[in-house]
Design a protein around this motif. Structure first.
Motif, PDB file in Angstrom:
ATOM      1  N   GLY A  99      31.278  20.790  42.934  1.00 61.29           N
ATOM      2  CA  GLY A  99      32.905  20.207  43.086  1.00 61.29           C
ATOM      3  C   GLY A  99      33.513  20.796  44.071  1.00 61.29           C
ATOM      4  N   ARG A 100      34.637  19.180  43.999  1.00 60.49           N
ATOM      5  CA  ARG A 100      35.580  19.212  44.517  1.00 60.49           C
ATOM      6  C   ARG A 100      37.257  19.154  43.675  1.00 60.49           C
ATOM      7  N   ARG A 101      38.132  18.733  43.959  1.00 59.16           N
ATOM      8  CA  ARG A 101      39.511  19.107  43.787  1.00 59.16           C
ATOM      9  C   ARG A 101      40.006  19.219  44.582  1.00 59.16           C
ATOM     10  N   ALA A 102      40.847  18.626  44.168  1.00 53.25           N
ATOM     11  CA  ALA A 102      42.753  17.648  44.901  1.00 53.25           C
ATOM     12  C   ALA A 102      43.751  18.775  45.367  1.00 53.25           C
ATOM     13  N   THR A 103      44.396  19.661  44.257  1.00 51.43           N
ATOM     14  CA  THR A 103      45.018  20.449  44.515  1.00 51.43           C
ATOM     15  C   THR A 103      44.473  22.017  44.138  1.00 51.43           C
ATOM     16  N   THR A 104      45.064  23.241  44.886  1.00 54.73           N
ATOM     17  CA  THR A 104      44.284  24.270  45.603  1.00 54.73           C
ATOM     18  C   THR A 104      45.442  25.543  44.916  1.00 54.73           C
ATOM     19  N   VAL A 133      28.840  22.729  31.429  1.00 60.99           N
ATOM     20  CA  VAL A 133      29.154  24.255  32.549  1.00 60.99           C
ATOM     21  C   VAL A 133      30.494  24.066  33.555  1.00 60.99           C
ATOM     22  N   THR A 134      30.837  25.077  33.464  1.00 57.60           N
ATOM     23  CA  THR A 134      31.566  25.996  34.449  1.00 57.60           C
ATOM     24  C   THR A 134      32.071  26.139  36.050  1.00 57.60           C
ATOM     25  N   LEU A 135      33.040  25.315  36.440  1.00 56.65           N
ATOM     26  CA  LEU A 135      33.183  25.885  37.756  1.00 56.65           C
ATOM     27  C   LEU A 135      34.024  26.229  37.899  1.00 56.65           C
ATOM     28  N   HIS A 136      34.360  27.761  38.936  1.00 58.18           N
ATOM     29  CA  HIS A 136      35.345  27.897  39.163  1.00 58.18           C
ATOM     30  C   HIS A 136      36.145  28.104  40.824  1.00 58.18           C
ATOM     31  N   PHE A 137      37.272  27.534  40.624  1.00 60.74           N
ATOM     32  CA  PHE A 137      37.604  27.622  41.518  1.00 60.74           C
ATOM     33  C   PHE A 137      38.698  28.509  42.344  1.00 60.74           C
ATOM     34  N   ASP A 138      38.329  29.092  42.946  1.00 57.27           N
ATOM     35  CA  ASP A 138      39.412  30.506  43.562  1.00 57.27           C
ATOM     36  C   ASP A 138      40.806  29.789  43.725  1.00 57.27           C
ATOM     37  N   ALA A 139      41.540  30.770  44.150  1.00 59.52           N
ATOM     38  CA  ALA A 139      43.181  30.338  44.499  1.00 59.52           C
ATOM     39  C   ALA A 139      42.948  29.517  45.590  1.00 59.52           C
ATOM     40  N   GLY A 140      43.414  28.362  46.346  1.00 59.57           N
ATOM     41  CA  GLY A 140      43.525  27.834  48.166  1.00 59.57           C
ATOM     42  C   GLY A 140      42.080  27.334  48.486  1.00 59.57           C
ATOM     43  N   GLN A 141      41.467  27.495  47.069  1.00 57.45           N
ATOM     44  CA  GLN A 141      39.925  26.596  47.301  1.00 57.45           C
ATOM     45  C   GLN A 141      39.620  25.306  47.263  1.00 57.45           C
ATOM     46  N   ASP A 142      39.284  24.453  47.423  1.00 59.57           N
ATOM     47  CA  ASP A 142      38.223  22.851  46.930  1.00 59.57           C
ATOM     48  C   ASP A 142      37.795  22.932  46.093  1.00 59.57           C
ATOM     49  N   ARG A 143      36.761  24.039  46.265  1.00 59.23           N
ATOM     50  CA  ARG A 143      35.062  23.575  46.438  1.00 59.23           C
ATOM     51  C   ARG A 143      34.795  24.892  45.202  1.00 59.23           C
ATOM     52  N   ALA A 144      33.716  24.154  44.664  1.00 59.23           N
ATOM     53  CA  ALA A 144      33.406  25.354  43.736  1.00 59.23           C
ATOM     54  C   ALA A 144      31.175  25.141  43.885  1.00 59.23           C
TER      55      ALA A 144
END
Length: 218
Positions: A99-104, A133-144
């Motif tokens: 996954g990829r998110r816009a806000t990090t 299924v759960t994607l975990h995005f770390d702070a500052g990261q845009d990919r998981a």
């Protein structure tokens, strides 16, 4: 929803939390001396239906503008192993979700639903399960990324051709005979029997109508 065509008989599917079970069938054919030998496997073929292998989330959900894009995810690396022994044929499937998110700015978990279906006769869905299924995005990261695994168990008797059909498929044919040049699968009764004994399992994201329309028309 567009899906691959396949055939299934009574089957049992086990779906673990955060994982997925699939199954299907493969078959090939080869010409043998004196007739045709049909080589089949009770192990199901695994596939991702068209337009369900990725998901796009917008905020707000009613928008599809680039500026409203929130999260995108892709279902990939679908792999399977099959144990073809005993009364049941057990297939273990593993897959990845990227996954990829816009806000990090902050850490975030994004939970995505996905399905597994088993289809018989090219159109009849005989089993379906939905899990997450759960994607975990770390702070500052845009990919998981996340991984899942599940099993599908197909009743061997359901994936086995009847003895009379096997006999028709494999009986010796002499050169010069009319039937020697005819594909046995052109006969409706044989073709229908092979279809009934053929399995396929499909896995993809459980999309909303809007998400499916977006995937199909973008």
């Amino acid at each position: 929803m567009p899906v691959k065509r396949l055939h299934c008989s009574p089957i049992v599917i086990g779906l673990a939390a955060g994982a997925l079970g699939l199954g299907g069938c493969t078959q090939t054919g080869e010409v043998a001396l004196g007739g045709i030998t049909a080589i089949r496997s009770a192990c199901p073929a695994v596939a991702v239906p068209a337009a369900t292998g990725d998901v796009t989330i917008f905020t707000p959900e009613s928008s599809t503008d680039a500026g409203a894009l929130d999260v995108t995810a892709l279902l990939t690396n679908v792999r399977s192993t099959c144990v073809d022994a005993g009364a049941n044929v057990v297939t273990t499937v593993t897959f990845d979700v990227r996954g990829r998110r816009a806000t990090t700015q902050a850490a975030r978990d994004v939970t995505l639903p996905y399905f597994i279906t088993v289809v018989q006769g090219g159109s009849a869905v005989v089993a379906k399960s939905v899990s997450r299924v759960t994607l975990h995005f770390d702070a500052g990261q845009d990919r998981a990324s996340a991984a899942g695994q599940a099993e599908a168990s197909v009743v061997r008797a359901a994936a086995t051709l009847p003895a009379d059909i096997r006999k028709k498929l494999t009986r010796p044919r002499k050169a010069g005979e009319e039937e020697a040049a005819t594909d046995p699968l052109s006969r409706p009764d044989i073709r229908a029997a092979v279809q009934r004994a053929t399995f396929e399992a499909l896995v993809g994201f459980q999309l909303t109508d809007a998400q499916l329309k977006y995937n199909a028309t973008r």
